[in-house]
Design an enzyme around this catalytic site. Sequence first.
Site, PDB file in Angstrom:
ATOM      1  N   HIS A 134      14.553 -24.545   2.199  1.00 13.91           N
ATOM      2  CA  HIS A 134      15.767 -25.183   1.660  1.00 13.91           C
ATOM      3  C   HIS A 134      16.316 -26.219   2.634  1.00 13.91           C
ATOM      4  CE1 HIS A 134      19.224 -25.938  -0.838  1.00 13.91           C
ATOM      5  NE2 HIS A 134      18.595 -25.248  -1.766  1.00 13.91           N
ATOM      6  N   ARG A 158      14.549 -21.981 -13.918  1.00 19.28           N
ATOM      7  CA  ARG A 158      15.967 -21.640 -13.987  1.00 19.28           C
ATOM      8  C   ARG A 158      16.319 -21.151 -15.389  1.00 19.28           C
ATOM      9  NH1 ARG A 158      18.961 -23.921  -9.436  1.00 19.28           N
ATOM     10  NH2 ARG A 158      20.794 -23.171 -10.519  1.00 19.28           N
ATOM     11  N   ARG A 211      16.697 -26.420 -16.695  1.00 18.18           N
ATOM     12  CA  ARG A 211      17.077 -27.825 -16.462  1.00 18.18           C
ATOM     13  C   ARG A 211      15.902 -28.660 -15.951  1.00 18.18           C
ATOM     14  NH1 ARG A 211      20.901 -27.358 -11.122  1.00 18.18           N
ATOM     15  NH2 ARG A 211      21.997 -25.858 -12.409  1.00 18.18           N
ATOM     16  N   GLU A 247      12.205 -14.961   2.439  1.00 13.56           N
ATOM     17  CA  GLU A 247      12.332 -16.393   2.696  1.00 13.56           C
ATOM     18  C   GLU A 247      13.726 -16.635   3.243  1.00 13.56           C
ATOM     19  OE1 GLU A 247      11.050 -19.180  -0.336  1.00 13.56           O
ATOM     20  OE2 GLU A 247      12.414 -20.721   0.420  1.00 13.56           O
ATOM     21  N   ASN A 273       7.415 -27.595  -3.482  1.00 16.86           N
ATOM     22  CA  ASN A 273       8.257 -27.347  -4.655  1.00 16.86           C
ATOM     23  C   ASN A 273       8.295 -28.620  -5.511  1.00 16.86           C
ATOM     24  OD1 ASN A 273      10.643 -27.394  -6.309  1.00 16.86           O
ATOM     25  ND2 ASN A 273      11.333 -25.579  -5.239  1.00 16.86           N
ATOM     26  N   THR A 319      20.033 -24.194  -5.373  1.00 20.39           N
ATOM     27  CA  THR A 319      20.320 -22.826  -4.939  1.00 20.39           C
ATOM     28  C   THR A 319      21.190 -22.888  -3.684  1.00 20.39           C
ATOM     29  OG1 THR A 319      18.065 -22.408  -5.645  1.00 20.39           O
ATOM     30  CG2 THR A 319      19.203 -20.594  -4.585  1.00 20.39           C
ATOM     31  N   GLU A 356       9.926 -19.077  -8.319  1.00 17.89           N
ATOM     32  CA  GLU A 356      11.288 -18.674  -7.947  1.00 17.89           C
ATOM     33  C   GLU A 356      12.029 -18.332  -9.224  1.00 17.89           C
ATOM     34  OE1 GLU A 356      13.139 -21.967  -6.064  1.00 17.89           O
ATOM     35  OE2 GLU A 356      11.755 -21.992  -4.397  1.00 17.89           O
ATOM     36  N   HIS A 370      11.553 -31.228  -8.792  1.00 17.78           N
ATOM     37  CA  HIS A 370      12.163 -32.552  -8.999  1.00 17.78           C
ATOM     38  C   HIS A 370      11.323 -33.447  -9.891  1.00 17.78           C
ATOM     39  CE1 HIS A 370      15.525 -31.669  -6.686  1.00 17.78           C
ATOM     40  NE2 HIS A 370      15.333 -32.394  -5.606  1.00 17.78           N
ATOM     41  N   HIS A 405      10.715 -23.363  -9.759  1.00 21.74           N
ATOM     42  CA  HIS A 405      11.870 -22.511 -10.052  1.00 21.74           C
ATOM     43  C   HIS A 405      12.141 -22.603 -11.545  1.00 21.74           C
ATOM     44  CE1 HIS A 405      16.349 -21.490  -8.945  1.00 21.74           C
ATOM     45  NE2 HIS A 405      15.854 -20.673  -9.862  1.00 21.74           N
TER      46      HIS A 405
END
Length: 241
Positions: A190, A45, A49, A151, A7, A101, A70, A10, A43
């Site tokens: 996660h 969103r 962001r 998941e 992922n 999340t 995602e 970041h 992801h």
Amino acid sequence: MSELGVNIDHVATLREARKTDEPDPVWAAALAELGGADGITIHLREDRRHIQERDLRILRETVSVKLNLELACDADGIALACETKPDQATLVPERREEITTEGGLDILTNRETVSTAISRLRDAGITVSLFIDPDPDQIQLAAELGAEAVELHTGRYANAVHNDCDTELNQLSLAGQLVRSAGLTLHAGHGLTYRNVQPVAGLVGMSELNIGHSIIARAIFSGLSQAVREMKTLITAASHS
Ligand code: PXP
């Protein structure tokens, strides 16, 4: 053996902190692939962001391993997914004020919305995974609604200490068995780190782990001294004495 989905949200978070063009998650995806990532996870969103539509569109062109998007079940996001066609869509809950999340998607209370989203994504040829807590009722319904994968949210395991850790792992293990006996593919993610990943990776039938924070955090330190060295070299080369 479980595949690793990296992922890279970041990386985009850091870029958005300055609203500039670096670091580019597209570069991150390429390096993650070179490092052996089996998939790239992003992801998108609703508040944008970190990952932007531009990232999704370029990554769709450039990622050569599995691209896992995602997203929440909102109509605009689903329409964008159907248009851009990631290999896999993972449906997640989303609250604007959350830092990350924070829990699994509650498909029992959002049955109709989730069902509609699954149908639309599957009709577009996208594999659908549902990010849910390791709860038998959620797993059963995930199968009934036509998802292909689940998941399992590993946040409670990741946050547990000492004996609670074994309890949470046991719950993940039992949930994993249910996922597979319902004919679904088993994913998890996660809060997984270099310290806690192995017991989850070792669960029977684990097929995909999605990991972000810990890998990007490690990358900062494994690359920092080299980055400083390169800046020093430039400054030294430009200095008169
Ligand atoms: N899986 C899902 C569904 C997520 O929402 C996230 C966080 O974006 C992850 C995996 C990765 O979690 P972490 O960054 O804690 O490794």
